[in-house]
Design a protein around this motif. Structure first.
Motif, PDB file in Angstrom:
ATOM      1  N   GLN A  39      26.435 -37.438  34.646  1.00  0.00           N
ATOM      2  CA  GLN A  39      25.066 -36.914  34.114  1.00  0.00           C
ATOM      3  C   GLN A  39      24.509 -38.004  33.731  1.00  0.00           C
ATOM      4  OE1 GLN A  39      25.894 -34.378  30.778  1.00  0.00           O
ATOM      5  NE2 GLN A  39      23.298 -34.126  30.457  1.00  0.00           N
TER       6      GLN A  39
ATOM      7  N   SER B 165      32.017 -36.628  38.000  1.00  0.00           N
ATOM      8  CA  SER B 165      30.616 -36.117  37.841  1.00  0.00           C
ATOM      9  C   SER B 165      30.032 -36.943  37.033  1.00  0.00           C
ATOM     10  CB  SER B 165      30.638 -34.577  37.434  1.00  0.00           C
ATOM     11  OG  SER B 165      31.163 -33.754  38.095  1.00  0.00           O
TER      12      SER B 165
ATOM     13  N   THR C 187      32.484 -37.246  33.907  1.00  0.00           N
ATOM     14  CA  THR C 187      33.364 -36.062  33.528  1.00  0.00           C
ATOM     15  C   THR C 187      34.129 -35.702  34.687  1.00  0.00           C
ATOM     16  OG1 THR C 187      31.682 -34.472  33.880  1.00  0.00           O
ATOM     17  CG2 THR C 187      32.180 -35.067  31.642  1.00  0.00           C
ATOM     18  N   ASP C 188      35.300 -35.022  34.860  1.00  0.00           N
ATOM     19  CA  ASP C 188      36.014 -34.648  35.962  1.00  0.00           C
ATOM     20  C   ASP C 188      36.527 -35.697  36.940  1.00  0.00           C
ATOM     21  OD1 ASP C 188      35.533 -32.021  35.353  1.00  0.00           O
ATOM     22  OD2 ASP C 188      33.628 -32.117  36.342  1.00  0.00           O
TER      23      ASP C 188
ATOM     24  N   LYS D 108      35.344 -39.349  42.712  1.00  0.00           N
ATOM     25  CA  LYS D 108      35.011 -37.941  42.656  1.00  0.00           C
ATOM     26  C   LYS D 108      34.342 -37.405  41.246  1.00  0.00           C
ATOM     27  CE  LYS D 108      38.361 -36.647  46.083  1.00  0.00           C
ATOM     28  NZ  LYS D 108      39.405 -35.956  46.422  1.00  0.00           N
TER      29      LYS D 108
END
Length: 285
Positions: free
Chosen positions: A244, A242, A231-232, A240
């Motif tokens: 998980q 993210s 994400t992001d 950059k």
């Protein structure tokens, strides 16, 4: 008598304690026996499921329902299954077949077949050929510490196909390289978009499938028993993003992934001596 009853209870408890080989995945159905090596999966706008198989199998795509029941198989005209490894779908219903499996990093004929939506109603759909190469691969094969150019995962977004390579380096670096190519017929140089470090376990961290959510905000990368959610991110620079990591606690050979909706994944595994050959669902938090 009491000893027999105790042993019976003990057996039941042990059986219940054993983990299912599919871990946290919810089984939806078993694929037909002819589909032993499902390597790519996508969901059409009508809700049916498309799957393919990898090298050594037919030049066909298969349409199934959500319980893995086969509706039909379609032989793709002008397309050869050298090593089909993933499927992608665009917003217009065009289907893309990634013929870019490259275990030995030796191939120079990497191809993505584009099957127009209008062809998917035919028994022998015609496919357009998107040929490409990785500009930073100079040797075929490269040295063992540079075996980055096998591929099993990609997705479509905004006129481009985003490719995530499968790491086979020794020693293992844990990186996947990212590229994109236009979704148009022709010969293309894949545009490098950097790399991502996923994790350092060579048995678990190499990408075997990829997809992007319907809202374009989440990328799911599948590996052996793990899902990495990105994400992001920026499409021109993933450095950059993210990440998980979700451990599925799955012991089977999961090879395929796609989004059913923004919070639900469909996952498929290959059938082998350890089981598998199923369609699964997984709900994201």
């Amino acid at each position: 008598m009491k000893k027999i009853a105790f042993l019976f209870v003990l057996i039941i408890v042990q059986a219940c304690a054993q983990k299912a080989p599919y871990g946290k995945l919810e089984p939806l159905g078993k694929f037909p026996s002819k589909l032993k090596e499902v390597s790519g999966i996508e969901v059409s706008s009508s809700g049916t499921v498309w799957v393919i198989q990898d090298s050594g199998n037919e030049d066909e795509i298969y349409q199934l329902d959500r319980k893995a029941k086969l509706f039909q198989s379609l032989k793709i005209d002008h397309a050869k299954n050298q090593d089909w490894e993933d499927l992608a779908l665009d917003n217009n219903g065009n289907l893309y077949i990634g013929d870019f499996g490259n275990n030995a990093n030796e191939r120079k004929n990497l191809t993505i077949y584009k099957v127009p939506q209008s062809e998917l109603g035919k028994k022998k759909p015609n496919a357009k050929k998107i040929a490409f190469y990785y500009p930073d691969q100079k040797n075929f094969p490269p040295e063992k510490d540079s075996l980055y150019f096998d591929t099993e995962g990609f997705f479509h977004l905004d006129g481009h196909l985003y490719i995530f390579t499968k790491n086979r380096t020794r020693p293992y670096s844990g990186k996947t390289l990212i590229y994109r190519v236009p979704d148009t017929e022709g010969e293309h140089t894949a545009e490098p978009l950097g790399s991502l470090f996923l994790c350092g376990d060579q048995d678990r961290c190499s990408v075997t499938g990829a997809d992007i959510s319907l809202d374009g905000k989440t990328i799911a990368l599948l590996s052996y028993g793990l899902v990495f959610l990105l994400t992001d991110f920026e499409l021109s620079d993933f450095s950059k993003a993210s990440i998980q990591t979700i451990d599925l606690n799955c012991q089977t050979q999961i090879e395929s992934i796609c989004f059913l909706d923004n919070k639900t994944l469909l996952i498929a595994d290959e059938r082998n001596k350890n089981g598998g050959g199923n369609l699964y669902r997984f709900h994201l938090d």
